[in-house]
Design an enzyme around this catalytic site. Structure first.
Site, PDB file in Angstrom:
ATOM      1  N   SER A 135      -5.651  -2.596  -8.229  1.00 10.24           N
ATOM      2  CA  SER A 135      -5.099  -1.632  -9.172  1.00 10.24           C
ATOM      3  C   SER A 135      -5.391  -2.100 -10.592  1.00 10.24           C
ATOM      4  O   SER A 135      -6.559  -2.259 -10.957  1.00 10.24           O
ATOM      5  CB  SER A 135      -3.598  -1.448  -8.913  1.00 10.24           C
ATOM      6  OG  SER A 135      -3.090  -0.350  -9.624  1.00 10.24           O
ATOM      7  N   HIS A 166      -2.328   4.390  -2.293  1.00 12.06           N
ATOM      8  CA  HIS A 166      -2.640   3.302  -3.222  1.00 12.06           C
ATOM      9  C   HIS A 166      -2.509   1.934  -2.563  1.00 12.06           C
ATOM     10  O   HIS A 166      -3.063   0.952  -3.060  1.00 12.06           O
ATOM     11  CB  HIS A 166      -1.736   3.402  -4.455  1.00 12.06           C
ATOM     12  CG  HIS A 166      -2.169   2.541  -5.582  1.00 12.06           C
ATOM     13  ND1 HIS A 166      -3.461   2.550  -6.074  1.00 12.06           N
ATOM     14  CD2 HIS A 166      -1.496   1.625  -6.326  1.00 12.06           C
ATOM     15  CE1 HIS A 166      -3.558   1.696  -7.074  1.00 12.06           C
ATOM     16  NE2 HIS A 166      -2.383   1.112  -7.247  1.00 12.06           N
TER      17      HIS A 166
END
Length: 679
Positions: free
Chosen positions: A536, A651
């Protein structure tokens, strides 16, 4: 001055998440990565071992208490998607508790023909017999919401339901909700989150709900909730302006009364008190309170401007507030002191607050959460470290005695492992701490395979934590594991985070580079043996460092990353992060963003270490186009890399234990091959 995002990007087509051409490209790259890595000696055994760890019944079944019962979501070999279940505290204390299953997600997915992934629940408090269950398709942030009857163990016929969206819901009473969702055009912010909060009465069509509040299109989101503490019931509405700025209102008689807090401060009610956490210094009634402080005052006095604040926590150069838990009788502050936790207990005594340190092991990471914040003085505590499996305790405010409820088994052999904390000197002279985990007899000859992990953003602290996967895949066989506490994180509070915001982002990269150089200088590792990993925002970190100092490393694992910083604000939730990175449409800000944007800093004439990119098609937070385009450009320039995209997982990169085991087996096989290949 504003600028327009580039439209001459030859790989814009890879931003079409489900496009046939893009998915065909993904399938080809996946085949290449799988064929190479799955053929490596030891890969199959590693994947099987990691799956066994993830499926182990010895894991701690973390629980939350509602109406006296403990609820837990659980995955194992027999429940790939998971089960939601509950038990009593007396049963929970047993080695093998008897659980009552409420939702079998595998069964539900089969019956409905859906790829459901658990998204959590929102409870009607204090009754604890109704909740809103969130389910996502494939693991994304967007969820379907359904009302569930916990007493009857079934979804409520004709109950509250919402179609798939990034919704925010909260109970007002048994028949009324606050709801923010996709009501149609104009109802979402530019970041893709709810802009409008409405009050929804049972039996009323969603289209006929009453508007409570509307945020601006450029805001991050709007939300509302009810504090159901008996005697102190209040309704709140929040305008989230940006990631670090907000306005908070209390709803009284149908009107919204704004709390006069600083925009960048967090504020919440604890019975008759308002508690405020400062992200910058604040002058109030002639007194200045420092950045990172925690304050408390009478709630009503704060609204009418007569509040006198009491300081509950003051940071120091080495300490910061890491977390806060509210119980019936106390506040529990989790404090970070040189990246190691301790717990401070605060209790109201007369008109003031009294504090004491809770007597706990001086090691690793501590975390707390309330057993029942309204009705109980008890709380849960976890204790963990890099080499110490996590233990779960039940404690009581006012006492130091701990009742051990659960303990994680040792998933890897930690015999002989030692944890060291060192400091590296960054380019501007800042001392940056980092942890190493390695064998006691490790020879400092520069020939040790080492993986350096970092994040450095959003005020997230990287604390000592028991990593069963990294331990089994890397540490147990002699690898060195390193965690860098670089600026941009929260290890030393808001000042540490803000030191790497926006135009100062390069400081986070400089810190990470400094740690790598320090590892080499100490001969713990060397460029041939050193790899880096991040996901991320950490993917942006390793992507930037890859382009800036490629000679320092021999392997890069870049997971669910941001990499195209010219278009990040246009992709999925990217607009919500402009408070962290800046606005690339502003030419002045793009001038410094562009200097580190990995996608724009690639050069065909530079030699880069080999990279493994991993991402997920179903990631609706960080667009998979970042990793796709970076990989495509590198391949075009002739650089060597592997790319693997899970078609599910959101995610997190994986939707179940099997996918998680596969993803990490590929990752650690890549690192083993790159960093240990000739040992």
């Amino acid at each position: 001055m504003t600028t327009s995002p580039s439209t001459d990007d030859p790989y814009l087509w890879l931003e079409d998440v489900e496009g046939a051409r893009a998915l065909d490209w993904v399938a080809g790259r996946n085949r290449a990565a799988e064929q190479e890595l799955e053929a490596q000696a030891g890969h199959a055994d590693l994947r099987g071992r990691l799956r066994a760890i993830l499926d182990s019944t010895g894991k701690i079944p973390y629980a939350g208490c509602h109406a006296g019962l403990l609820y837990n979501f659980w995955r194992d070999a027999g429940h790939a998607r998971g089960i939601w279940r509950r038990t009593t505290l007396d049963e929970y204390r047993k080695d093998s508790p008897s659980w009552e299953t409420l939702i079998d997600l595998d069964q539900l997915a089969r019956e409905e023909g859906e790829n459901w992934v658990w998204g959590g629940v929102t409870w009607l408090e204090p009754e604890g017999d109704r909740c809103l269950v969130s389910l996502s398709r494939g693991g994304g942030d967007a969820h379907v919401v359904r009302e569930f009857d916990a007493a009857r163990r079934c979804f409520v016929a004709d109950g509250f339901t919402l179609p798939e969206a990034k919704s925010d819901c909260a109970w007002i009473d048994r028949d009324t909700l606050f709801v923010g969702t996709d009501f149609g055009p104009g109802s979402l912010t530019e970041s893709g989150y709810p802009r409008i909060v409405k009050q929804w009465r049972r039996g009323t069509p969603l289209a006929a709900t009453t508007t409570v509040y509307e945020a601006r299109l450029e805001d991050l989101s709007a939300s509302a909730w009810r504090d159901a503490t008996p005697g102190f019931e209040r309704e709140f509405v929040q305008r989230q302006i940006g990631f670090y700025s907000s306005e908070l209102f209390v709803r009284r008689g149908g009107s919204l009364v704004k709390l006069p807090k600083p925009e960048d401060a967090n504020a919440f009610a604890v019975r008759d008190q308002v508690v405020i956490e400062l992200r910058s210094s604040w002058e109030h009634r002639g007194r200045t309170y420092p950045q990172g402080a925690l304050l408390a005052a009478d709630f009503d006095a704060f609204l009418d401007g007569s509040a006198v604040f009491e300081t509950l926590f003051l940071p120091s150069p080495t300490t910061s507030l890491d977390g806060l838990t509210v119980t019936r009788d106390a506040l529990l502050l989790t404090v970070l002191d040189m990246v190691t936790n301790r717990i401070v207990e605060l209790r109201r005594q007369g008109a003031g607050w009294q504090s004491r340190d809770v007597d706990l092991p001086a090691m690793g990471a501590l975390d707390t959460w309330a057993f029942d914040a309204v009705a109980s003085h008890r709380y849960f505590l976890t204790v963990t470290g890099f080499t110490e499996p996590t233990a779960l305790y039940l404690m009581e405010a006012g006492r130091d005695e701990r009742e051990q409820l659960k303990a994680m088994p040792a998933f890897f052999d930690a015999q002989g492992l030692q944890v060291h904390q060192f400091e590296a000197l960054s380019r501007d002279g800042t001392r940056v701490p980092y942890f190493t985990v390695m064998q006691r007899d490790t020879r400092l000859d520069g020939d040790n395979p080492a993986v350096l992990y970092g994040y450095g953003g959003f005020e997230v602290s990287l604390k000592p934590n028991y990593g069963a996967i990294s331990g089994a895949a890397w540490l147990e066989s002699g690898g060195v594991y390193v965690v860098a506490n670089i600026r941009g994180g929260g290890e030393f509070g808001p000042r540490w985070h803000q030191a790497a915001l926006k135009e100062h982002r390069q400081r986070a990269f400089d810190d990470f580079i400094a740690v790598a150089e320090d590892l080499i200088a100490r001969k713990i590792s060397s460029p041939r043996r050193l790899g880096i990993m991040g996901g991320s925002n950490g993917g942006l970190l390793v992507g930037a460092v890859l382009t800036q100092r490629p000679e320092l490393f021999n392997a890069v694992v870049c997971q669910v990353p941001l990499l195209d910083m010219r278009r990040y604000h246009l992709l999925l939730a990217g607009a919500s992060w402009m408070g962290e990175y800046g606005d690339p449409d502003d030419s002045a800000e793009w001038a410094w963003i562009g200097r580190y944007s990995p996608y724009h800093q690639l050069r065909p004439d530079r030699r880069y270490p080999r990279v493994l990119f991993t991402t997920s098609t179903r990631d609706d937070r960080v667009h998979p186009g970042h990793a796709r385009k970076m990989a495509a450009r590198m391949l075009e320039q002739g650089h060597d890399l592997l790319y693997w995209e899970n078609t599910e997982g959101g995610h997190a990169g994986a939707a179940d234990n099997a996918q998680t085991a596969r993803m990490w087996a590929l990752t650690w096989t890549f690192l083993r091959r790159q960093l240990r290949g000739d040992l």
